[in-house]
Design a protein around this motif. Structure first.
Motif, mmCIF file in Angstrom:
data_model
loop_
_atom_site.group_PDB
_atom_site.id
_atom_site.type_symbol
_atom_site.label_atom_id
_atom_site.label_comp_id
_atom_site.label_asym_id
_atom_site.label_seq_id
_atom_site.Cartn_x
_atom_site.Cartn_y
_atom_site.Cartn_z
ATOM 1 N N SER A 42 0.823 -1.210 0.000
ATOM 2 C CA SER A 42 0.000 0.000 0.000
ATOM 3 C C SER A 42 0.860 1.263 0.000
ATOM 4 C CB SER A 42 -0.938 0.000 1.210
ATOM 5 O OG SER A 42 -0.211 -0.046 2.427
ATOM 6 N N LYS A 43 1.980 1.239 0.726
ATOM 7 C CA LYS A 43 2.855 2.410 0.732
ATOM 8 C C LYS A 43 3.511 2.615 -0.626
ATOM 9 C CE LYS A 43 3.887 2.390 5.684
ATOM 10 N NZ LYS A 43 4.939 2.297 6.731
ATOM 11 N N ALA A 72 0.841 4.077 -2.946
ATOM 12 C CA ALA A 72 0.598 5.485 -2.605
ATOM 13 C C ALA A 72 1.736 6.370 -3.112
ATOM 14 C CB ALA A 72 0.437 5.642 -1.097
ATOM 15 N N ARG A 105 1.564 6.679 -6.905
ATOM 16 C CA ARG A 105 0.453 7.570 -7.243
ATOM 17 C C ARG A 105 0.849 9.033 -7.033
ATOM 18 N NH1 ARG A 105 -5.076 6.974 -7.626
ATOM 19 N NH2 ARG A 105 -6.280 8.849 -7.200
ATOM 20 N N ASP A 106 1.513 9.308 -5.924
ATOM 21 C CA ASP A 106 1.946 10.682 -5.644
ATOM 22 C C ASP A 106 2.914 11.176 -6.717
ATOM 23 O OD1 ASP A 106 0.381 10.785 -3.398
ATOM 24 O OD2 ASP A 106 2.020 10.440 -1.978
ATOM 25 N N VAL A 129 -7.248 17.640 2.085
ATOM 26 C CA VAL A 129 -8.388 16.741 2.282
ATOM 27 C C VAL A 129 -9.312 17.379 3.307
ATOM 28 C CG1 VAL A 129 -9.156 14.461 3.024
ATOM 29 C CG2 VAL A 129 -7.020 14.702 1.740
ATOM 30 N N ALA A 154 -5.487 10.784 6.459
ATOM 31 C CA ALA A 154 -6.508 10.936 5.413
ATOM 32 C C ALA A 154 -6.871 9.607 4.754
ATOM 33 C CB ALA A 154 -6.021 11.927 4.357
ATOM 34 N N ARG A 155 -5.892 8.711 4.629
ATOM 35 C CA ARG A 155 -6.172 7.447 3.951
ATOM 36 C C ARG A 155 -7.006 6.481 4.811
ATOM 37 N NH1 ARG A 155 -0.870 8.462 1.410
ATOM 38 N NH2 ARG A 155 -1.258 8.648 -0.831
ATOM 39 N N LYS A 156 -7.236 6.840 6.068
ATOM 40 C CA LYS A 156 -8.047 5.998 6.948
ATOM 41 C C LYS A 156 -9.529 6.347 6.907
ATOM 42 C CE LYS A 156 -4.302 5.520 10.364
ATOM 43 N NZ LYS A 156 -3.929 5.748 11.791
ATOM 44 N N ARG A 183 -12.132 6.479 4.688
ATOM 45 C CA ARG A 183 -13.199 5.657 4.106
ATOM 46 C C ARG A 183 -13.438 4.364 4.883
ATOM 47 N NH1 ARG A 183 -15.324 7.450 -0.533
ATOM 48 N NH2 ARG A 183 -14.168 8.971 -1.784
#
Length: 392
Positions: free
Chosen positions: A39-40, A43, A46-47, A146, A187-189, A191
């Protein structure tokens, strides 16, 4: 993945995007083909990709080419990092730089190039922003904040801050709206949080919330969200007053998640088809959050900045005018018509409203407000018009 391998992945994804593939599709495809990436890693990749898309023009200059490799090289130079540490050819990282890539980059040819604005947009952008042009363009080069909207039907801002903190999501009040929170950590937590699942908070930009704050909502009003999309503003309006609330979109599939979101938030909203609209009219207030250039949200969706053309924007502006006229016909006596965009261009905002007022008798401007990206929100605009009594 090593840092260099993450950059190489970004290079490959960027090349696909530059060839025309949508960014989200390219990222999803890469993730499925490289399930070893954690996941890291995903991320980070993506960044890298979105940073390069936001700064596509300037990074291409700094990197010497508008390719995935050139944009990545330009990104490293922009942040002051030594490119050789990434372009080492070690492991799964990018191959070493060649002589041409080691050459010092040329100077920027224009302010639009330095600030990552398409040349054809620059005159409209700069005339609209005035002395805030550079500040706005610079903000669009960075990652968007966010924001959360506190659902007043489920709690208040203090309750939400405390509950979110217990789940590792740290927030601060945002000044533009009494319901807005600025997420500083975790922020990723969101949802997967209980606060989100229980409808205490929704993801929504603070300026989008501020648009709703400008609407004079009162208990008992019949309100139509005419261009509802996912329904964010519908839900925000429902939390402000006890409304007889309706939602409509020219593309009904955009509203597919609205019933579930409404249920989660404790909101009643009726979705209307095109055929049902005249049967339910008139309304006390019609909100038109119209299709637009999206210039106020280009840092969230940077592809839009580069793919939009003058011809497309002209078509969008024509649609905006048509929507205003169509929506006005649904407003009752002494009713209100609200026009909103997530644009910072005057030609989509104040000029459209003034053109409507010049063309259609019986309306007056009640409220007009705007928020810009350099102030810590997306760029938004809203005008609230009131229908004058007959004979005025």
């Amino acid at each position: 993945m090593t840092p260099a391998a993450r950059h190489q992945a970004a290079i490959e994804i960027l090349d696909l995007i530059l060839e025309g593939e949508a960014a989200e599709k390219a990222l999803t495809t890469w993730g499925r083909r490289n399930r070893y990436a954690g996941s890291k890693d995903r991320a980070a990749v993506r960044d890298h990709v979105f940073s390069a898309l936001r700064c596509r023009r300037s990074f291409a200059v700094l990197g010497g080419a508008e390719t995935g490799r050139g944009l990545t090289l330009g990104a490293l130079r922009a942040e002051g990092s030594a490119p050789e540490a990434v372009f080492s050819g070690q492991g799964y990282g990018p191959r070493p730089l060649d002589d041409a890539e080691r050459t010092a980059p040329r100077d920027f040819a224009s302010e639009a190039e330095r600030l990552d604005i398409p040349d054809w947009v620059w005159p409209s952008f700069s005339s609209s922003l005035g002395d805030q042009t550079e500040a706005a363009a610079t903000a669009l080069q960075t990652r968007a904040p966010v924001h959360l909207r506190v659902n007043l039907l489920r709690g208040n801002r203090a309750n939400a801050i405390e509950a979110l903190a217990e789940e590792g999501i740290l927030c601060e009040p945002h000044p533009v709206s009494e319901t807005a929170l600025d997420v500083t950590t975790g922020a990723r937590k969101i949802r997967n949080s209980t606060c989100f699942a229980d409808g205490l908070v929704e993801l929504q930009d603070a300026a989008s919330q501020a648009v709703v704050d400008q609407l004079p909502l009162k208990d008992g009003m019949r309100v139509l969200d005419y261009c509802a999309g996912g329904g964010g503003k519908s839900l925000a309006m429902a939390a402000q007053a006890k409304l007889d609330l309706y939602a409509h979109d020219a593309n009904p599939s955009r509203m597919i998640d609205l019933p579930l979101r409404a249920q989660r938030g404790g909101v009643d909203v009726t979705c209307l088809s095109e055929e049902e609209l005249p049967k339910q009219a008139p309304f006390d207030l019609v909100l038109c959050d119209v299709p637009c250039s999206g210039s106020g949200s280009w840092r969230r969706a940077p592809e839009g900045k580069w793919r939009l053309t003058r011809a497309q924007l002209d078509e969008i502006r024509y649609a905006q005018r048509q929507i205003l006229h169509d929506a006005a016909a649904l407003v009752g006596e002494d009713g209100l018509l609200a026009y909103a965009t997530c644009s910072m261009l005057d030609e989509e905002n104040s000029e459209q409203v003034q053109a409507f007022l010049d063309e259609v008798e019986g309306w007056s401007l009640q409220v007009q407000a705007a928020w810009q990206v350099q102030d810590g929100t997306d760029g938004f605009f809203v005008s609230v018009l009131t229908r004058l009594p007959a004979g005025c």
